[in-house]
Design an enzyme around this catalytic site. Structure first.
Site, mmCIF file in Angstrom:
data_model
loop_
_atom_site.group_PDB
_atom_site.id
_atom_site.type_symbol
_atom_site.label_atom_id
_atom_site.label_comp_id
_atom_site.label_asym_id
_atom_site.label_seq_id
_atom_site.Cartn_x
_atom_site.Cartn_y
_atom_site.Cartn_z
ATOM 1 N N CYS A 82 -10.630 -2.924 -4.415
ATOM 2 C CA CYS A 82 -9.658 -3.936 -4.883
ATOM 3 C C CYS A 82 -10.381 -5.158 -5.434
ATOM 4 O O CYS A 82 -9.955 -5.752 -6.430
ATOM 5 C CB CYS A 82 -8.721 -4.347 -3.755
ATOM 6 S SG CYS A 82 -7.528 -3.046 -3.359
ATOM 7 N N GLU A 142 -3.072 -4.614 -3.024
ATOM 8 C CA GLU A 142 -3.611 -5.539 -4.029
ATOM 9 C C GLU A 142 -3.621 -4.887 -5.407
ATOM 10 O O GLU A 142 -3.271 -5.487 -6.415
ATOM 11 C CB GLU A 142 -5.046 -5.938 -3.673
ATOM 12 C CG GLU A 142 -5.205 -6.717 -2.386
ATOM 13 C CD GLU A 142 -5.398 -5.835 -1.159
ATOM 14 O OE1 GLU A 142 -4.807 -4.734 -1.088
ATOM 15 O OE2 GLU A 142 -6.135 -6.267 -0.253
ATOM 16 N N ASN A 157 0.835 -1.202 0.000
ATOM 17 C CA ASN A 157 0.000 0.000 0.000
ATOM 18 C C ASN A 157 0.872 1.254 0.000
ATOM 19 O O ASN A 157 1.952 1.284 0.606
ATOM 20 C CB ASN A 157 -1.018 -0.002 1.148
ATOM 21 C CG ASN A 157 -0.429 -0.194 2.523
ATOM 22 O OD1 ASN A 157 0.552 -0.902 2.703
ATOM 23 N ND2 ASN A 157 -1.031 0.435 3.517
ATOM 24 N N ILE A 158 0.399 2.261 -0.716
ATOM 25 C CA ILE A 158 1.133 3.525 -0.844
ATOM 26 C C ILE A 158 0.161 4.651 -0.491
ATOM 27 O O ILE A 158 -0.801 4.904 -1.230
ATOM 28 C CB ILE A 158 1.672 3.706 -2.281
ATOM 29 C CG1 ILE A 158 2.549 2.499 -2.678
ATOM 30 C CG2 ILE A 158 2.459 5.025 -2.392
ATOM 31 C CD1 ILE A 158 2.961 2.483 -4.143
ATOM 32 N N GLU A 159 0.405 5.280 0.660
ATOM 33 C CA GLU A 159 -0.521 6.308 1.152
ATOM 34 C C GLU A 159 -0.115 7.698 0.678
ATOM 35 O O GLU A 159 0.950 7.887 0.076
ATOM 36 C CB GLU A 159 -0.587 6.229 2.684
ATOM 37 C CG GLU A 159 -1.151 4.892 3.129
ATOM 38 C CD GLU A 159 -1.417 4.789 4.615
ATOM 39 O OE1 GLU A 159 -0.921 5.620 5.387
ATOM 40 O OE2 GLU A 159 -2.144 3.838 4.986
ATOM 41 N N CYS A 215 -4.168 0.695 -2.436
ATOM 42 C CA CYS A 215 -3.966 -0.539 -1.676
ATOM 43 C C CYS A 215 -2.927 -1.448 -2.341
ATOM 44 O O CYS A 215 -2.711 -1.393 -3.560
ATOM 45 C CB CYS A 215 -5.266 -1.335 -1.588
ATOM 46 S SG CYS A 215 -6.587 -0.526 -0.712
HETATM 47 N N1 THU Z 1 -5.228 -1.392 2.592
HETATM 48 C C1 THU Z 1 -4.676 -2.220 1.668
HETATM 49 O O1 THU Z 1 -3.590 -1.949 1.127
HETATM 50 N N2 THU Z 1 -5.344 -3.362 1.370
HETATM 51 C C2 THU Z 1 -6.468 -3.797 1.998
HETATM 52 O O2 THU Z 1 -6.956 -4.858 1.674
HETATM 53 C C3 THU Z 1 -7.086 -2.969 3.037
HETATM 54 C C4 THU Z 1 -6.524 -1.620 3.213
HETATM 55 C C5 THU Z 1 -4.478 -0.193 2.973
HETATM 56 C C6 THU Z 1 -5.027 1.127 2.508
HETATM 57 C C7 THU Z 1 -4.463 2.066 3.553
HETATM 58 O O3 THU Z 1 -3.149 2.417 3.188
HETATM 59 C C8 THU Z 1 -4.375 1.226 4.806
HETATM 60 O O4 THU Z 1 -4.434 -0.120 4.368
HETATM 61 C C9 THU Z 1 -5.498 1.482 5.817
HETATM 62 O O5 THU Z 1 -6.734 1.403 5.221
#
Ligand code: THU
Length: 140
Positions: free
Chosen positions: A93, A57, A44-46, A55
């Site tokens: 996703c 995935e 995941n990259i915020e 996310c």
């Molecule tokens: N996130 C994912 O990368 N995949 C998931 O299946 C659920 C949520 C990430 C998005 C965000 O960066 C962090 O988790 C919190 O929601």
């Protein structure tokens, strides 16, 4: 989990630290395997503008597309996180999975302590919208 999936699992756990999640501190990692044996990964990259976050995935699936692999079907997608139960992908996703995977494509939900749950795309996203619906519903 079979031996191929265990390889995806080890890779995904190894990459968990690569997640860029300074806001949620919630690290997620995904790895997918194609029929011909290719692997792509994603974390995941915020973003400070939270809605611009992506996310793990989707990063793994977009890497698959970016590498020109769409003629090599996805055999399995594995996801992991530091959750107490095997992590479950978000709705966005799941819809992206529906674009690039088949109803019976395997999805392995795991956590970093080794718990896992095996499912298919249809299990986690029944009655999903596809390109076939788009053609069907088009105004003439
Ligand atoms: N996130 C994912 O990368 N995949 C998931 O299946 C659920 C949520 C990430 C998005 C965000 O960066 C962090 O988790 C919190 O929601």
């Amino acid at each position: 989990m079979n031996s191929e999936e265990k390889k995806l699992y080890d890779l995904a756990v190894e990459h968990l630290d690569t997640a860029y999640a300074p806001y949620s501190k919630f690290h997620v990692s995904a790895a997918l395997l194609t029929e011909s044996g290719k692997i792509t990964t994603g974390v995941n990259i915020e973003n400070a503008a939270y809605g611009s976050t992506i996310c793990a995935e989707r990063v793994a699936i977009f890497n698959y597309v970016n590498q020109g692999l769409t003629n090599d079907p996805i055999k399995c997608l594995l996801i992991t996180g530091n959750t107490s139960r095997p992590i479950s992908p978000c709705g966005s996703c799941r819809q992206v999975m529906a674009e690039f995977m088949q109803a019976d494509t395997k999805i392995v939900l795991t956590n970093a302590k080794g718990d896992y749950k095996e499912a298919t795309l249809a299990d986690i996203l029944p009655y999903y919208f596809t390109d076939g619906d788009l053609v069907d519903g088009r105004n003439k």
